[in-house]
Design an enzyme around this catalytic site. Structure first.
Site, short mmCIF file in Angstrom:
data_model
loop_
_atom_site.label_atom_id
_atom_site.label_comp_id
_atom_site.label_asym_id
_atom_site.label_seq_id
_atom_site.Cartn_x
_atom_site.Cartn_y
_atom_site.Cartn_z
N PRO A 17 -33.59 -15.74 36.58
CA PRO A 17 -33.59 -14.59 37.33
C PRO A 17 -33.05 -13.22 36.33
O PRO A 17 -32.55 -13.37 35.44
CB PRO A 17 -32.27 -14.75 38.26
CG PRO A 17 -31.46 -15.82 37.57
CD PRO A 17 -32.67 -16.72 36.98
N ASN A 18 -33.89 -12.35 36.62
CA ASN A 18 -33.83 -10.85 36.20
C ASN A 18 -34.28 -10.71 34.84
O ASN A 18 -34.45 -9.98 34.16
CB ASN A 18 -32.30 -10.63 36.05
CG ASN A 18 -31.44 -10.38 37.26
OD1 ASN A 18 -32.03 -9.82 38.33
ND2 ASN A 18 -30.43 -11.10 37.59
N ARG A 25 -33.86 -3.51 31.01
CA ARG A 25 -32.45 -4.23 31.76
C ARG A 25 -31.69 -4.40 30.54
O ARG A 25 -31.81 -4.99 29.46
CB ARG A 25 -32.74 -5.65 32.15
CG ARG A 25 -31.53 -6.21 32.64
CD ARG A 25 -31.65 -7.60 32.86
NE ARG A 25 -30.48 -8.63 33.30
CZ ARG A 25 -30.12 -9.87 33.19
NH1 ARG A 25 -31.20 -10.56 32.35
NH2 ARG A 25 -29.11 -10.24 33.46
N TYR A 30 -30.00 -7.42 25.73
CA TYR A 30 -31.10 -7.99 25.71
C TYR A 30 -32.46 -7.52 24.97
O TYR A 30 -33.33 -7.90 24.77
CB TYR A 30 -31.67 -8.19 27.29
CG TYR A 30 -30.48 -8.93 28.09
CD1 TYR A 30 -29.98 -10.02 27.48
CD2 TYR A 30 -30.09 -8.14 29.24
CE1 TYR A 30 -29.04 -10.54 28.50
CE2 TYR A 30 -28.89 -8.90 29.98
CZ TYR A 30 -28.51 -10.10 29.70
OH TYR A 30 -27.42 -10.58 30.49
N ASN A 81 -34.48 -20.44 29.35
CA ASN A 81 -33.37 -19.34 29.67
C ASN A 81 -33.03 -19.21 31.16
O ASN A 81 -33.93 -18.58 31.91
CB ASN A 81 -33.83 -18.01 28.96
CG ASN A 81 -32.67 -16.97 29.10
OD1 ASN A 81 -31.63 -17.26 29.78
ND2 ASN A 81 -33.00 -15.75 28.42
N ALA A 84 -28.52 -16.04 34.70
CA ALA A 84 -27.33 -16.46 35.32
C ALA A 84 -27.02 -17.66 36.07
O ALA A 84 -25.98 -18.21 36.25
CB ALA A 84 -26.98 -15.35 36.27
N GLU A 105 -32.14 -24.99 25.23
CA GLU A 105 -31.59 -23.77 26.10
C GLU A 105 -31.69 -22.84 25.07
O GLU A 105 -31.02 -22.62 24.01
CB GLU A 105 -30.11 -24.19 26.53
CG GLU A 105 -29.46 -22.95 27.08
CD GLU A 105 -27.86 -23.37 27.60
OE1 GLU A 105 -27.69 -24.54 27.06
OE2 GLU A 105 -27.27 -22.46 27.97
N HIS A 107 -30.72 -18.33 24.71
CA HIS A 107 -30.47 -16.89 25.42
C HIS A 107 -30.59 -15.94 24.45
O HIS A 107 -30.28 -16.16 23.18
CB HIS A 107 -28.86 -17.00 25.88
CG HIS A 107 -28.52 -17.85 26.58
ND1 HIS A 107 -28.53 -18.12 27.94
CD2 HIS A 107 -28.07 -19.24 26.60
CE1 HIS A 107 -28.20 -18.79 28.79
NE2 HIS A 107 -28.06 -20.03 27.74
N ARG A 114 -19.38 -12.66 25.06
CA ARG A 114 -19.33 -11.73 26.32
C ARG A 114 -18.28 -12.27 27.24
O ARG A 114 -17.39 -13.03 26.87
CB ARG A 114 -20.89 -11.80 26.64
CG ARG A 114 -21.83 -11.26 25.77
CD ARG A 114 -23.24 -11.24 26.71
NE ARG A 114 -23.38 -10.40 27.42
CZ ARG A 114 -24.42 -10.25 28.66
NH1 ARG A 114 -25.30 -10.99 28.37
NH2 ARG A 114 -24.24 -9.44 29.69
C1 DQA Z 1 -28.81 -14.43 29.25
C2 DQA Z 1 -27.29 -14.70 29.49
C3 DQA Z 1 -26.78 -14.65 31.07
O1 DQA Z 1 -25.36 -14.64 30.89
C4 DQA Z 1 -27.22 -13.48 31.87
O2 DQA Z 1 -26.92 -13.84 33.15
C5 DQA Z 1 -28.95 -13.41 31.66
C6 DQA Z 1 -29.36 -13.31 30.34
C7 DQA Z 1 -29.42 -14.30 27.93
O3 DQA Z 1 -30.55 -14.45 27.87
O4 DQA Z 1 -28.65 -13.73 27.24
O5 DQA Z 1 -29.64 -13.06 32.64
O6 DQA Z 1 -29.21 -15.72 29.68
#
Ligand code: DQA
Length: 155
Positions: A17-18, A25, A30, A81, A84, A105, A107, A114
């Site tokens: 998501p997002n 964003r 990011y 990735n 959240a 995994e 990020h 964080r």
């Molecule tokens: C994320 C880190 C997560 O905590 C966050 O909710 C994201 C992006 C990252 O790529 O740093 O949406 O996965």
């Protein structure tokens, strides 16, 4: 003797998501690369590594679960990735455990620098490893890691 021809590994890259908002964003966390740019970079890297990547993004947990199930039928490796959902989703964790596709995994941000709620990952225990904090390069190193893992395990 092993053939000179390298195995081709088919990898699914899942964005949660997002991540469709990348580029605009919270760039301090990011970066400025868009999702399309990251996917194009992965396509180029995959060609060099004799792998294929299919990239898929969804804001919906069930759609991500379905994609992991499909990877179980069609792919040799998974890069995820989960955004959240990393910190909340037992369903994604169970899907990865269920299909047994080797998973890296990734990020963009360093989740351990964080908020505390980002320090726990439901994915980490079912992944072969995690790469966190290198921006778009987290995906690049993630691709190297999964391809190297698959090469080693196919020997
Ligand atoms: C994320 C880190 C997560 O905590 C966050 O909710 C994201 C992006 C990252 O790529 O740093 O949406 O996965």
């Amino acid at each position: 003797m092993r053939s000179e021809i390298l195995d081709i590994f088919n990898i699914l890259v899942l964005h949660g998501p997002n991540l469709n908002l990348l580029g605009k964003r919270e760039p301090s966390f990011y970066g400025l690369a868009t999702l399309a740019e990251i996917n194009a970079m992965l396509q180029r890297e995959a060609e060099r590594l004799n792998a294929t990547v299919e990239c898929y993004q969804s804001n919906h947990e069930g759609a991500l679960v379905d994609a992991i199930h499909r990877a179980g039928e069609e792919k040799q490796g998974l890069i995820i990735n989960a955004g959240a959902y990393t910190h909340t989703s037992i369903a994604l964790r169970d899907a990865i455990a269920g299909v047994k596709v080797p998973t890296v995994e990734v990020h963009l941000s360093n989740i351990y620098q964080r908020e505390e709620f980002r320090h726990h990952s439901y994915i980490a225990p079912v992944a072969i490893g995690q790469i966190s904090g290198f921006g778009a390069n987290s995906y690049r190193w993630g691709l190297y890691a999964i391809v190297e893992h698959l090469r080693q395990s196919s020997q």
